[in-house]
Write a protein that holds these residues in place. Structure first.
Motif, mmCIF file in Angstrom:
data_model
loop_
_atom_site.group_PDB
_atom_site.id
_atom_site.type_symbol
_atom_site.label_atom_id
_atom_site.label_comp_id
_atom_site.label_asym_id
_atom_site.label_seq_id
_atom_site.Cartn_x
_atom_site.Cartn_y
_atom_site.Cartn_z
ATOM 1 N N HIS A 1 -2.464 2.689 126.299
ATOM 2 C CA HIS A 1 -3.434 3.256 127.268
ATOM 3 C C HIS A 1 -3.609 2.343 128.481
ATOM 4 O O HIS A 1 -3.359 1.140 128.409
ATOM 5 C CB HIS A 1 -4.790 3.479 126.588
ATOM 6 C CG HIS A 1 -5.403 2.227 126.046
ATOM 7 N ND1 HIS A 1 -6.349 1.495 126.723
ATOM 8 C CD2 HIS A 1 -5.183 1.562 124.884
ATOM 9 C CE1 HIS A 1 -6.701 0.451 126.006
ATOM 10 N NE2 HIS A 1 -6.006 0.457 124.882
ATOM 11 N N ASP B 1 -5.378 -5.453 127.094
ATOM 12 C CA ASP B 1 -5.654 -4.382 126.118
ATOM 13 C C ASP B 1 -5.123 -3.063 126.667
ATOM 14 O O ASP B 1 -5.592 -2.565 127.684
ATOM 15 C CB ASP B 1 -7.176 -4.302 125.894
ATOM 16 C CG ASP B 1 -7.587 -3.150 125.004
ATOM 17 O OD1 ASP B 1 -8.806 -2.946 124.824
ATOM 18 O OD2 ASP B 1 -6.695 -2.433 124.494
ATOM 19 N N GLY B 2 -4.076 -2.536 126.027
ATOM 20 C CA GLY B 2 -3.496 -1.257 126.451
ATOM 21 C C GLY B 2 -2.354 -1.422 127.423
ATOM 22 O O GLY B 2 -1.177 -1.255 127.068
ATOM 23 N N GLU C 1 -8.351 6.055 126.302
ATOM 24 C CA GLU C 1 -8.350 5.666 124.870
ATOM 25 C C GLU C 1 -9.724 5.125 124.487
ATOM 26 O O GLU C 1 -10.245 5.389 123.410
ATOM 27 C CB GLU C 1 -7.266 4.586 124.664
ATOM 28 C CG GLU C 1 -7.026 4.209 123.221
ATOM 29 C CD GLU C 1 -7.888 3.052 122.761
ATOM 30 O OE1 GLU C 1 -8.541 2.391 123.587
ATOM 31 O OE2 GLU C 1 -7.927 2.819 121.548
ATOM 32 N N GLU C 2 -10.335 4.384 125.369
ATOM 33 C CA GLU C 2 -11.586 3.677 125.015
ATOM 34 C C GLU C 2 -12.786 4.617 124.869
ATOM 35 O O GLU C 2 -13.714 4.322 124.129
ATOM 36 C CB GLU C 2 -11.907 2.641 126.107
ATOM 37 C CG GLU C 2 -10.835 1.602 126.328
ATOM 38 C CD GLU C 2 -10.730 0.583 125.204
ATOM 39 O OE1 GLU C 2 -9.900 -0.327 125.290
ATOM 40 O OE2 GLU C 2 -11.478 0.707 124.220
ATOM 41 N N HIS D 1 0.827 -3.756 121.032
ATOM 42 C CA HIS D 1 -0.559 -3.991 121.458
ATOM 43 C C HIS D 1 -0.986 -5.390 121.048
ATOM 44 O O HIS D 1 -0.499 -5.933 120.062
ATOM 45 C CB HIS D 1 -1.474 -2.953 120.779
ATOM 46 C CG HIS D 1 -2.774 -2.724 121.468
ATOM 47 N ND1 HIS D 1 -3.788 -3.639 121.476
ATOM 48 C CD2 HIS D 1 -3.230 -1.674 122.197
ATOM 49 C CE1 HIS D 1 -4.819 -3.158 122.162
ATOM 50 N NE2 HIS D 1 -4.515 -1.968 122.610
ATOM 51 N N GLN E 1 -6.078 -8.320 119.150
ATOM 52 C CA GLN E 1 -7.517 -8.244 119.480
ATOM 53 C C GLN E 1 -8.374 -8.859 118.358
ATOM 54 O O GLN E 1 -9.554 -8.539 118.249
ATOM 55 C CB GLN E 1 -7.975 -6.796 119.731
ATOM 56 C CG GLN E 1 -7.257 -6.126 120.897
ATOM 57 C CD GLN E 1 -7.746 -4.721 121.150
ATOM 58 O OE1 GLN E 1 -7.509 -3.818 120.357
ATOM 59 N NE2 GLN E 1 -8.437 -4.523 122.264
ATOM 60 N N HIS F 1 -6.448 2.616 117.998
ATOM 61 C CA HIS F 1 -5.342 2.697 118.975
ATOM 62 C C HIS F 1 -4.886 4.149 119.099
ATOM 63 O O HIS F 1 -5.109 4.955 118.180
ATOM 64 C CB HIS F 1 -4.154 1.841 118.517
ATOM 65 C CG HIS F 1 -4.486 0.393 118.392
ATOM 66 N ND1 HIS F 1 -4.670 -0.430 119.486
ATOM 67 C CD2 HIS F 1 -4.713 -0.385 117.302
ATOM 68 C CE1 HIS F 1 -4.980 -1.646 119.073
ATOM 69 N NE2 HIS F 1 -5.027 -1.646 117.757
HETATM 70 MN MN MN Z 1 -6.415 -0.860 123.177
#
Ligand code: MN
Ligand code: HGY
Ligand code: MN
Length: 391
Positions: A63, A74-75, A106-107, A170, A173, A337
């Motif tokens: 994303h 992130d993404g 996505e978030e 990815h 995290q 995800h």
């Molecule tokens: Mn993500």
């Protein structure tokens, strides 16, 4: 490319997304990829080997939207690496078509609904949410039109029938790869997650003249419940529960809050444990509302079960990790995800790379260059393994 100067915030179909699209599109087109946008603003690039006789394609991507005040990886790192893999596939003359998707949402920050992009590709987009509005009163439908997307039908977003799988690279995290000093890992499963929006409705009143026993204080009720959420998660092995959003109305220091709106994000690798916790916490919210003579309203914004990754593709990914000279580790993902949605419609695998200090959803989110190189090398070997298998 952000909505807010000085920090990275890029919500679904906001203006800075155009800039990201321009960069990614230029990169895709320089590799000879056919580029298009679908009905929910996913950017999609297709590369077909010239001499390919088969229609089979592997979908890669992640994303490009972010949380507020996000990190840089992130993404979007997964999208950039996916495009790099097209360059590798060309150089390796792999006989496999690759479609790279930069998912648009996505978030779930702007409208509260996560995975709009991947749900549309998986054929699971719920058109009943199109009327939902963001904080500025713009509906999802209007945001799509404002972004300049044709009102084409959602059918055009659904994954091609010849797709043989989806792979997402990815950042982890989390702290596991850092703690074990590993660069990469395959993902075994993605934990289930439920997201709710809740509201206590009481009575606003004067902070100075209203005796404590006559109050219907919505913010005090929310505070009481939030501590219950934390206590419940602390006593339930493996459960994580977060209230990340809280808005008091009218939000003035000398006014008792007439209403309080807040979120719940709750996750566990076992669906029954998560579902039981949601029921228990909603029961507690109801009891607090009753005792304080308030009203309670809530809506479910997301309810996704734990999703195992595809065994065959994940075995190929583990083989690729070893072939690249790293120790093969497979681990569950505590983060959600797009892969958890795509797994519902095609074989899906994920590759993690280390998150230094386990930090994410934070401006100091980082990656190490050698880990990015490692991920690319592993993914190339994965593509070779997959191409050999479908020949
Ligand atoms: Mn993500
Ligand atoms: O919230 C998540 O797990 C992901 O970062 N969207
Ligand atoms: Mn995220």
């Amino acid at each position: 490319m952000t909505e807010e100067p000085g920090r990275t915030t890029r919500r679904f179909l906001t203006p800075p997304v155009h800039q990201v699209h321009q960069h990614l599109r230029a990169h895709m087109e320089s590799l000879g990829m056919e580029v298009r946008f679908d009905a929910v603003g996913n950017l999609r690039g297709l590369w077909k080997p010239i001499d390919s006789t088969s229609d089979k394609r592997l979908i890669l991507g992640s994303h490009i939207d972010t949380v507020p005040d996000a990190g840089a990886f992130d993404g979007v790192l997964g999208v950039v690496l996916a495009i790099e893999l097209v360059a590798s596939a060309k150089a390796l003359r792999l006989p496999l078509a690759l479609e790279v998707i930069a998912f648009s949402e996505e978030e779930g920050v702007r409208f509260g609904f996560p995975f709009i992009g991947s749900r549309a590709v998986a054929g699971r987009f719920d058109t009943s949410i199109l009327g939902h509005k963001d904080a500025a009163g713009i509906s999802i439908r209007q945001a799509i039109v404002n972004f300049g997307l044709a009102r084409e039908n959602l059918q055009g977003a659904v994954a091609d029938q010849h797709a043989i799988g989806f792979v997402e690279i990815h950042i982890e995290q989390g702290p596991v790869l850092e703690a074990e000093d590993l660069k990469v890992a395959a993902v075994s499963s993605i934990v289930g997650q439920t997201r709710l929006d809740l509201k206590f409705i009481g009575h606003a009143n004067h902070a100075g003249t209203t005796p404590m026993h006559l109050r219907h204080d919505a913010l005090a009720a929310a505070a009481e419940w939030i501590t219950r959420v934390e206590a419940h998660a602390l006593k339930t092995e493996g459960l994580v529960a977060t209230v990340g959003k809280l808005e008091a109305h009218p939000n003035a220091g000398n006014v008792i809050a007439g209403s309080a709106e807040f979120s719940l994000d709750i996750r566990h690798v076992h669906d029954t444990t998560r579902e039981t916790a949601v029921d228990e916490l909603l029961r507690e919210a109801g009891a607090i509302a009753q005792r304080r003579d308030l009203k309670l309203e809530w809506t479910k914004k997301m309810d996704e079960p734990s999703v195992p990754m595809d065994e065959r593709l994940t075995a190929f990914m583990s083989d690729a990790i070893e072939a690249a000279g790293f120790s093969a580790k497979a681990m569950p993902s505590g983060a959600g995800h797009d892969a958890m949605i795509m797994a519902g419609c095609m074989p899906t695998a994920m590759l993690f790379l280390r998150s230094p200090s386990g930090l994410s959803h934070h401006p100091d989110e980082a990656v190490r260059e050698e880990d990015v190189e490692a991920a690319l090398r592993v993914a190339e070997k994965f593509l070779q393994r997959l191409a050999a298998d479908i020949r």
